[in-house]
Design an enzyme around this catalytic site. Structure first.
Site, PDB file in Angstrom:
ATOM      1  N   SER A  69       0.094  11.314  -6.206  1.00 34.24           N
ATOM      2  CA  SER A  69       0.985  11.519  -5.060  1.00 34.24           C
ATOM      3  C   SER A  69       1.312  12.979  -4.785  1.00 34.24           C
ATOM      4  O   SER A  69       1.895  13.277  -3.736  1.00 34.24           O
ATOM      5  CB  SER A  69       2.290  10.747  -5.257  1.00 34.24           C
ATOM      6  OG  SER A  69       2.065   9.379  -5.026  1.00 34.24           O
ATOM      7  N   LYS A  72       0.168  14.233  -1.556  1.00 34.75           N
ATOM      8  CA  LYS A  72       0.900  13.936  -0.313  1.00 34.75           C
ATOM      9  C   LYS A  72       1.555  15.187   0.278  1.00 34.75           C
ATOM     10  O   LYS A  72       1.740  15.280   1.495  1.00 34.75           O
ATOM     11  CB  LYS A  72       1.957  12.859  -0.575  1.00 34.75           C
ATOM     12  CG  LYS A  72       1.356  11.506  -0.984  1.00 34.75           C
ATOM     13  CD  LYS A  72       2.426  10.539  -1.477  1.00 34.75           C
ATOM     14  CE  LYS A  72       1.848   9.207  -1.925  1.00 34.75           C
ATOM     15  NZ  LYS A  72       2.872   8.319  -2.529  1.00 34.75           N
ATOM     16  N   TYR A 196      -7.157   7.660   1.489  1.00 37.48           N
ATOM     17  CA  TYR A 196      -5.950   7.852   0.672  1.00 37.48           C
ATOM     18  C   TYR A 196      -6.259   7.813  -0.833  1.00 37.48           C
ATOM     19  O   TYR A 196      -5.795   8.663  -1.597  1.00 37.48           O
ATOM     20  CB  TYR A 196      -4.928   6.777   1.061  1.00 37.48           C
ATOM     21  CG  TYR A 196      -3.719   6.699   0.175  1.00 37.48           C
ATOM     22  CD1 TYR A 196      -2.651   7.569   0.349  1.00 37.48           C
ATOM     23  CD2 TYR A 196      -3.635   5.748  -0.842  1.00 37.48           C
ATOM     24  CE1 TYR A 196      -1.536   7.495  -0.463  1.00 37.48           C
ATOM     25  CE2 TYR A 196      -2.519   5.671  -1.661  1.00 37.48           C
ATOM     26  CZ  TYR A 196      -1.479   6.543  -1.461  1.00 37.48           C
ATOM     27  OH  TYR A 196      -0.374   6.475  -2.278  1.00 37.48           O
ATOM     28  N   TYR A 244      10.921   9.709  -5.204  1.00 38.66           N
ATOM     29  CA  TYR A 244      11.249   8.321  -4.823  1.00 38.66           C
ATOM     30  C   TYR A 244      12.716   8.020  -5.095  1.00 38.66           C
ATOM     31  O   TYR A 244      13.579   8.840  -4.760  1.00 38.66           O
ATOM     32  CB  TYR A 244      10.308   7.336  -5.546  1.00 38.66           C
ATOM     33  CG  TYR A 244       8.887   7.795  -5.494  1.00 38.66           C
ATOM     34  CD1 TYR A 244       8.239   7.922  -4.267  1.00 38.66           C
ATOM     35  CD2 TYR A 244       8.196   8.150  -6.632  1.00 38.66           C
ATOM     36  CE1 TYR A 244       6.936   8.373  -4.197  1.00 38.66           C
ATOM     37  CE2 TYR A 244       6.887   8.611  -6.566  1.00 38.66           C
ATOM     38  CZ  TYR A 244       6.269   8.713  -5.347  1.00 38.66           C
ATOM     39  OH  TYR A 244       4.991   9.181  -5.271  1.00 38.66           O
ATOM     40  N   VAL A 262       1.802   9.553 -10.071  1.00 35.72           N
ATOM     41  CA  VAL A 262       1.660   8.615 -11.195  1.00 35.72           C
ATOM     42  C   VAL A 262       0.621   9.047 -12.213  1.00 35.72           C
ATOM     43  O   VAL A 262       0.488   8.416 -13.264  1.00 35.72           O
ATOM     44  CB  VAL A 262       1.345   7.150 -10.782  1.00 35.72           C
ATOM     45  CG1 VAL A 262       2.538   6.460 -10.191  1.00 35.72           C
ATOM     46  CG2 VAL A 262       0.130   7.049  -9.924  1.00 35.72           C
TER      47      VAL A 262
HETATM   48  N1  GLN Z   1      -2.339   6.472  -5.600  1.00 32.76           N
HETATM   49  C1  GLN Z   1      -1.047   6.038  -6.036  1.00 32.76           C
HETATM   50  C2  GLN Z   1      -0.632   4.774  -5.317  1.00 32.76           C
HETATM   51  O1  GLN Z   1      -0.836   4.644  -4.171  1.00 32.76           O
HETATM   52  C3  GLN Z   1      -0.058   7.129  -5.807  1.00 32.76           C
HETATM   53  C4  GLN Z   1       1.327   6.748  -6.203  1.00 32.76           C
HETATM   54  C5  GLN Z   1       2.061   7.835  -6.917  1.00 32.76           C
HETATM   55  O2  GLN Z   1       1.493   8.787  -7.413  1.00 32.76           O
HETATM   56  N2  GLN Z   1       3.348   7.652  -7.060  1.00 32.76           N
HETATM   57  O3  GLN Z   1      -0.081   3.889  -5.881  1.00 32.76           O
END
Ligand code: GLN
Length: 309
Positions: A69, A72, A196, A244, A262
Site C-alpha cells: 500500500s 498508493k 493494482y 487506516y 501489508v
Molecule cells: N495489496 C494489498 C491489498 O489490496 C494492499 C493492502 C495494504 O498494504 N494494506 O490488500
C-alpha cells in the site's frame, strides 16, 4: 532546526535496530497474499534520507520487500498530476476508522471511497490513471516515478507476488464491482485489479523507499516530483489516513505523516528533515507493521521530530 548530525542519527538507528532485534512479539506477516506469508518475520530494517543526499541506515535496510500500500502514495501523486482536483469527485479525503478493505463502509458511502489510501480508494485512483492508457503504460509510469524519486533504476515489480495477490483478490474484486455498480469504476474490473496488484508488488529496500520519499519531506537537494502545495496535501492525507483505523494512534504516538503497507513497510515524512522508511514483516491487528510502528515511536522520541511543534 535541530542540531542532530548524521552520526547522531546513525547512533539512534543502531539503538533502535538493536532494541527491535530483541523483541519477541513481532506480529504476523500477511497471509491473505500467499507469497507474503513466507517472509521471515525476524527481519527489521530502517533507513533515513537526509538533506544533501546522505542516507543513514541500520538492520536489513538493503533487503527488498513488497511495498504494497505504500505504492498508493506515489499513485496518488501521479493521479493528481494527471487529473488535478477532479480526482476528488471519485474519492474522499476523510479518515476511514474502518479496516483497509472494508466492504460495509463502501456501501455506506455509496461507492465513493472515504480516502485514496484504503483499498477501495486506491482502486478508484488506479482506475482514474488508467483512463485512455494500458496497464503496462501506467505501471511503467509508476516505475519511472519511483526510480527518478529514489535516484535508482534498480526498482522492479515482483511478478510472483502480483500473481499471488491476483489469484486471491476476491475482496478487492468485490470492492471494485461495488464501485462499478455506482458508476465509480470506468475500466473493466479485471484491468483495474490487475494494475493494482502489480503496483502493490513493487519491491524496494528501506534505503530506496527513504530516498523515494525525499520529495514529500522536501529535504534540501531532493528531486522535485510535484509542487510543494501538492506535497503538503499528500502529507495531510498520510497523517490522517495513512494507517487506516490506526491513523489517529500513529499521529498521536509518532506525530509524523506515514503510509504503511501489508508487506510490513512504513514510509514516514519528517518535513524539512528526513524521509524515513522502516520495515518489519510482522503486522498488528490493523495490518500495519508492529515493530515498524514501535520503531517510529522510538525515533520520534529520540529526535523530538513532530509536525506538531
Ligand atoms: N495489496 C494489498 C491489498 O489490496 C494492499 C493492502 C495494504 O498494504 N494494506 O490488500
Amino acid at each position: 532546526m535541530d542540531t542532530l548530525t548524521a552520526a547522531d542519527l546513525q547512533q539512534i538507528l543502531d539503538e533502535i535496530a538493536h532494541a527491535m532485534a530483541a523483541e519477541v512479539d513481532r506480529g504476523a506477516p500477511a497471509t491473505y497474499i500467499p507469497e507474503l506469508a513466507h517472509v521471515d518475520p525476524s527481519q527489521f530494517g530502517i533507513a533515513m534520507a537526509l538533506p544533501g543526499g546522505q542516507v543513514v541506515a541500520a538492520g536489513d535496510a538493503a533487503t527488498p520487500f513488497s511495498i504494497q500500500s505504500i505504492s498508493k502514495v506515489f499513485m496518488l501523486a501521479i493521479a493528481l498530476g494527471r487529473l488535478g482536483d477532479t480526482l476528488w469527485q471519485r474519492v474522499g479525503r476523510e479518515p476511514s476508522g474502518a479496516a483497509f478493505n472494508s466492504i460495509v463502509q463502501l456501501e455506506h458511502d455509496k461507492g465513493i471511497p472515504r480516502n485514496p489510501f484504503i483499498n477501495a480508494g486506491a482502486l478508484a485512483v488506479t482506475d482514474a490513471i488508467l483512463k485512455g492508457h494500458q496497464p503496462r503504460e501506467v505501471l511503467g509510469e509508476l516505475l519511472r516515478f519511483l526510480r527518478e524519486a529514489a535516484g535508482d533504476d534498480d526498482i522492479h515489480i515482483n511478478r510472483a507476488v502480483a500473481a499471488s495477490e491476483q489469484a486471491t483478490a476476491h475482496r478487492n474484486t468485490a470492492l471494485a464491482e461495488f464501485m462499478a455498480a455506482h458508476g465509480n469504476l470506468k475500466n473493466p474490473t479485471a484491468m483495474t485489479i490487475g494494475t493494482y496488484v502489480h503496483q502493490c508488488a513493487v519491491e524496494m529496500t528501506c534505503e530506496q523507499l527513504a530516498r523515494a520519499g525525499r520529495f514529500l519531506a522536501g529535504v534540501p537537494g531532493s528531486p522535485r516530483m510535484v509542487s510543494s502545495a501538492r506535497v503538503r496535501r499528500i502529507n495531510a492525507l498520510m497523517l490522517t489516513c495513512g494507517h487506516y483505523d490506526a491513523s489517529g494512534d500513529f499521529a498521536y504516538r509518532v506525530g509524523l505523516p506515514g503510509k504503511s503497507g501489508v508487506g510490513g513497510g512504513i514510509l514516514v515524512v519528517a518535513p524539512g528533515r528526513a524521509s524515513i522508511c522502516v520495515w518489519s514483516p510482522g503486522l498488528n491487528a490493523q495490518g500495519n507493521s508492529k515493530l515498524g510502528a514501535q520503531a517510529m515511536e522510538r525515533l520520534a522520541r529520540a529526535t523530538g521530530w513532530s509536525v506538531f511543534g
